[in-house]
Design a protein around this motif. Sequence first.
Motif, short mmCIF file in Angstrom:
data_model
loop_
_atom_site.label_atom_id
_atom_site.label_comp_id
_atom_site.label_asym_id
_atom_site.label_seq_id
_atom_site.Cartn_x
_atom_site.Cartn_y
_atom_site.Cartn_z
N GLY A 111 5.77 38.14 -24.35
CA GLY A 111 4.89 37.05 -24.73
C GLY A 111 5.33 35.71 -24.16
N GLY A 112 6.27 35.74 -23.22
CA GLY A 112 6.84 34.51 -22.67
C GLY A 112 5.91 33.77 -21.73
N GLU A 113 6.40 32.66 -21.25
CA GLU A 113 5.63 31.75 -20.42
C GLU A 113 5.20 32.38 -19.09
OE1 GLU A 113 6.04 27.28 -18.53
OE2 GLU A 113 7.60 28.01 -19.86
N TYR A 114 5.94 33.37 -18.61
CA TYR A 114 5.59 34.00 -17.34
C TYR A 114 4.13 34.47 -17.31
CZ TYR A 114 5.58 38.66 -19.36
OH TYR A 114 5.26 39.77 -20.10
N GLN A 115 3.59 34.83 -18.47
CA GLN A 115 2.23 35.37 -18.55
C GLN A 115 1.17 34.37 -18.11
OE1 GLN A 115 2.16 36.58 -22.68
NE2 GLN A 115 2.48 38.71 -22.08
N ARG A 116 1.49 33.09 -18.18
CA ARG A 116 0.53 32.05 -17.77
C ARG A 116 0.26 32.07 -16.27
NH1 ARG A 116 3.02 26.63 -20.38
NH2 ARG A 116 1.91 26.69 -22.36
N TYR A 117 1.18 32.64 -15.51
CA TYR A 117 1.13 32.49 -14.05
C TYR A 117 0.73 33.76 -13.30
CZ TYR A 117 3.55 28.45 -15.71
OH TYR A 117 3.87 27.32 -16.42
N GLY A 118 0.44 34.84 -14.01
CA GLY A 118 0.06 36.07 -13.33
C GLY A 118 -1.00 36.83 -14.09
N SER A 119 -1.82 37.57 -13.33
CA SER A 119 -2.82 38.43 -13.96
C SER A 119 -3.05 39.66 -13.09
CB SER A 119 -4.13 37.68 -14.18
OG SER A 119 -4.64 37.22 -12.94
N GLN A 120 -3.21 40.80 -13.77
CA GLN A 120 -3.46 42.07 -13.09
C GLN A 120 -4.90 42.17 -12.66
OE1 GLN A 120 -2.31 45.67 -15.05
NE2 GLN A 120 -0.52 44.75 -16.00
N SER A 121 -5.12 42.93 -11.59
CA SER A 121 -6.49 43.24 -11.19
C SER A 121 -6.50 44.63 -10.56
CB SER A 121 -7.01 42.19 -10.21
OG SER A 121 -6.25 42.19 -9.03
N TYR A 133 8.17 57.26 -13.25
CA TYR A 133 6.94 56.87 -12.58
C TYR A 133 7.15 55.61 -11.76
CZ TYR A 133 4.58 60.12 -15.69
OH TYR A 133 4.17 61.24 -16.35
N LYS A 134 6.46 55.58 -10.64
CA LYS A 134 6.39 54.38 -9.81
C LYS A 134 4.93 53.96 -9.87
CE LYS A 134 6.96 52.97 -4.98
NZ LYS A 134 7.37 53.42 -3.64
N VAL A 135 4.67 52.79 -10.47
CA VAL A 135 3.30 52.35 -10.69
C VAL A 135 3.06 51.07 -9.90
CG1 VAL A 135 1.61 51.61 -12.42
CG2 VAL A 135 3.29 53.37 -13.00
N GLY A 136 2.03 51.12 -9.04
CA GLY A 136 1.66 49.96 -8.23
C GLY A 136 0.48 49.24 -8.83
N VAL A 137 0.64 47.93 -9.04
CA VAL A 137 -0.40 47.11 -9.64
C VAL A 137 -0.58 45.86 -8.79
CG1 VAL A 137 -1.07 45.80 -11.70
CG2 VAL A 137 0.21 47.92 -11.95
N VAL A 138 -1.84 45.49 -8.53
CA VAL A 138 -2.12 44.25 -7.82
C VAL A 138 -2.12 43.11 -8.84
CG1 VAL A 138 -3.82 42.98 -6.46
CG2 VAL A 138 -3.45 45.42 -6.02
N VAL A 139 -1.36 42.07 -8.51
CA VAL A 139 -1.20 40.94 -9.41
C VAL A 139 -1.46 39.64 -8.63
CG1 VAL A 139 0.40 39.69 -10.93
CG2 VAL A 139 0.52 42.17 -10.77
N SER A 140 -2.19 38.76 -9.22
CA SER A 140 -2.42 37.43 -8.67
C SER A 140 -1.46 36.48 -9.37
CB SER A 140 -3.88 37.02 -8.92
OG SER A 140 -4.10 35.72 -8.46
N VAL A 141 -0.64 35.77 -8.57
CA VAL A 141 0.35 34.85 -9.13
C VAL A 141 0.00 33.43 -8.72
CG1 VAL A 141 2.80 34.21 -9.21
CG2 VAL A 141 2.15 36.61 -9.03
#
Length: 163
Positions: A111-121, A133-141
């Motif tokens: 729930g830290g501040e890092y969440q403000r700067y990234g989002s999954q898509s 597991y190796k999980v690949g996720v596209v993230v906008s930072v």
Amino acid sequence: MKKLILLFAVVFASTACFAGSKSKANKDTKQWRYEIECAGTGTAGTYVVKVWSYSKKQATAQNQAVKNAVHGVIFKGIPGGNGCASQRPLANNPSIEFDKADYFDRFFADGGEYQRYGSQSGVPETVKVGKEYKVGVVVSVQKDNLRKALEQAGVIKGLNSLF
């Protein structure tokens, strides 16, 4: 009395189970086991990256994607490829993560501040590698906003300090 002890044991075991899974996710994240790559170009001030996170649980790896992406932008940078130029990390000093450990422990906490700067898509990709597991996720930072926040906190030096 036996019922009370049994009830206590059940409650304690279930609490330990939930706490264990949460702490396992945090332990996986603390090792910062991930790969980061450019996934394309984003809007001005934004990086679009693909983060490959590792964990024994698929959901844990997926849930840690934003945290890993923000960590990568700050400390690793982004290698070139996929039509992107390589990007240097925001922190020029590699020891800053340890020198400012108190700040980063709070910043990357659940729930830290890092969440403000990234989002999954998009839809995550999953590959089974051995027992994990190796999980690949596209993230906008939002790298410009992230840089500004780190500068204001005194964690990194501003671009103006170079001149």
